[in-house]
Design an enzyme around this catalytic site. Structure first.
Site, PDB file in Angstrom:
ATOM      1  N   ASP A 116      61.323  70.397 107.275  1.00 22.77           N
ATOM      2  CA  ASP A 116      62.840  70.177 107.517  1.00 22.77           C
ATOM      3  C   ASP A 116      63.251  69.162 106.071  1.00 22.77           C
ATOM      4  OD1 ASP A 116      65.343  70.044 109.595  1.00 22.77           O
ATOM      5  OD2 ASP A 116      65.109  68.450 108.483  1.00 22.77           O
ATOM      6  N   HIS A 166      64.934  66.574 106.033  1.00 23.07           N
ATOM      7  CA  HIS A 166      65.168  65.581 106.201  1.00 23.07           C
ATOM      8  C   HIS A 166      63.845  64.845 106.735  1.00 23.07           C
ATOM      9  CE1 HIS A 166      69.185  67.058 106.759  1.00 23.07           C
ATOM     10  NE2 HIS A 166      69.660  65.730 106.441  1.00 23.07           N
ATOM     11  N   ASP A 190      67.395  73.847 106.273  1.00 25.21           N
ATOM     12  CA  ASP A 190      68.501  72.756 105.702  1.00 25.21           C
ATOM     13  C   ASP A 190      67.764  72.611 104.347  1.00 25.21           C
ATOM     14  OD1 ASP A 190      66.257  71.271 106.548  1.00 25.21           O
ATOM     15  OD2 ASP A 190      67.742  69.754 107.734  1.00 25.21           O
ATOM     16  N   HIS A 223      64.052  63.847 114.793  1.00 20.81           N
ATOM     17  CA  HIS A 223      64.416  62.325 114.526  1.00 20.81           C
ATOM     18  C   HIS A 223      64.464  61.528 115.835  1.00 20.81           C
ATOM     19  CE1 HIS A 223      65.860  63.314 110.611  1.00 20.81           C
ATOM     20  NE2 HIS A 223      66.916  64.273 111.203  1.00 20.81           N
TER      21      HIS A 223
END
Length: 365
Positions: A210, A212, A290, A173
């Site tokens: 991931d 995200h 995740d 991120h």
């Protein structure tokens, strides 16, 4: 049923992202060539990178974020206790210095981290804003800088040995000018810049699995044709970065509730597309856990066995094409993540996709 919000496609031509890497190239190369991150590693060491300094613990504040900030050490301990890993053969990285970080990050961004409030916002733990910054630097940012060093070193090792795993890293991120989502430094962007300069390569692929969206590296490599990003993520959760989506060359958007069968089937399809679209000399694999069923942030329904199969599929993809691969552990917000990752690493070794060597020690040290 899982659906893609738009078929994976090459990003449309557009004006450069405001967060794209704009650092002077000659200055960047000078910093890389003077760096100590890519140290010489004895041949008896395996290309697995870890330091006890990765783990974050201070007055219980780490418990205020759902991320398991001791995950990295627990992965290593599980591998050692099961007799799979000799801890003496693990490679310890050095800390990324400010000069190293300036290879990607702006001076203004690094300066902003000298304010505890800004760090607290990035790692999403508000009480950190009340701490003196020298404590934040030592207890929070130092572990992250060690993991960044680990990612760069793992990349160098992968080019030498064919594969490497950093038990930390994967801060996808964070971009050159902005952190967020527990990601303070852009280790993925940094290791690729080091590889371009030091390792004589000109084509790198990021496979980001991931849960995200990997908005940080997408912004950093906007319109950079040397980097191909395959990002398969839950489009209904953070960060919902619409601008960054434009820079993901192969975007695969899944929904909450995606099952193991749906996920693995889609992954195999997308890897076939990527294989035709791009011929990388280096593969950075962001292997967040995740996606596991029960993860409070990922909101997907992938089983532990599914994660193991996912990692195997990606390593087979790299091995079949003879692409050096670097695995980063990235996100994962349940205590069970460490064991799932350890089991996956053991499976990779069993399938001879990685080689961990003799494990002469039977207990954690």
């Amino acid at each position: 049923m899982v659906v893609a919000i738009g078929h994976p496609t090459m990003a449309a031509a557009a004006s450069p992202s405001p967060s794209a890497l704009t650092i002077d190239q000659s200055q960047r190369e000078k910093r890389i060539r003077s760096s100590r991150l890519c140290k010489s590693v004895p041949p008896q060491k395996i290309p697995m990178v870890y330091s006890p300094s990765y783990n974050i613990a201070f007055l219980g504040l780490e418990k205020l974020h759902p991320f398991d900030s001791s995950k990295w050490g627990r992965i290593r301990d599980i591998l050692v206790k099961r007799g799979t890993l000799n801890p003496n053969n693990v490679v310890e990285p050095v800390e990324a210095t400010e000069e190293d970080l300036l290879v990607v990050h702006s001076k203004s961004y690094l300066q902003s981290l000298k304010w505890s409030f800004n760090v607290a916002s990035i790692i999403e733990v508000p009480p950190v804003a009340l701490l003196p910054n020298f404590i934040v630097q030592r207890k929070v940012l130092y572990p992250f800088r060690k993991q960044v060093g680990g990612t760069v070193l793992a990349t160098n090792l992968a080019m030498e040995r064919g594969w490497a795993i950093n038990l930390g890293g994967g801060f996808h991120h964070c971009s050159a000018t902005r952190g967020g989502g527990f990601c303070v430094f852009a280790d993925i962007s940094l290791c690729i810049q080091f590889a371009f300069c030091q390792l004589s390569i000109s084509r790198a692929m990021i496979i980001d699995l991931d849960a995200h969206q990997g908005n940080g590296h997408a912004r950093d490599f906007a319109n950079d044709e040397r980097v191909y990003i395959l990002d398969m993520y839950n489009c209904e959760i953070y960060p919902l970065d619409i601008e960054a989506k434009r820079w993901i060359k192969q975007r695969v958007e899944l929904l909450c509730g995606t099952t193991t069968e749906q996920y693995l089937q889609r992954l195999e399809q997308e890897l076939k597309i990527a294989q035709v679209a791009f011929e990388p000399q280096l593969l950075i694999y962001n292997a967040g856990t995740d996606i596991l069923a029960g993860d409070p942030l990922g909101q997907m329904l992938i089983s532990p066995e599914g994660v193991k199969q996912r990692d195997e599929i990606v390593f087979q993809f790299a091995q079949q094409q003879k692409i050096p691969i670097v695995m980063l552990t990235s996100g994962g917000y349940m205590k069970s993540s460490a064991e799932v990752i350890a089991n996956s690493i053991i499976n990779l070794a069993t399938k001879d996709l990685i080689q961990l060597g003799p494990a002469t020690s039977t207990g954690a040290q």
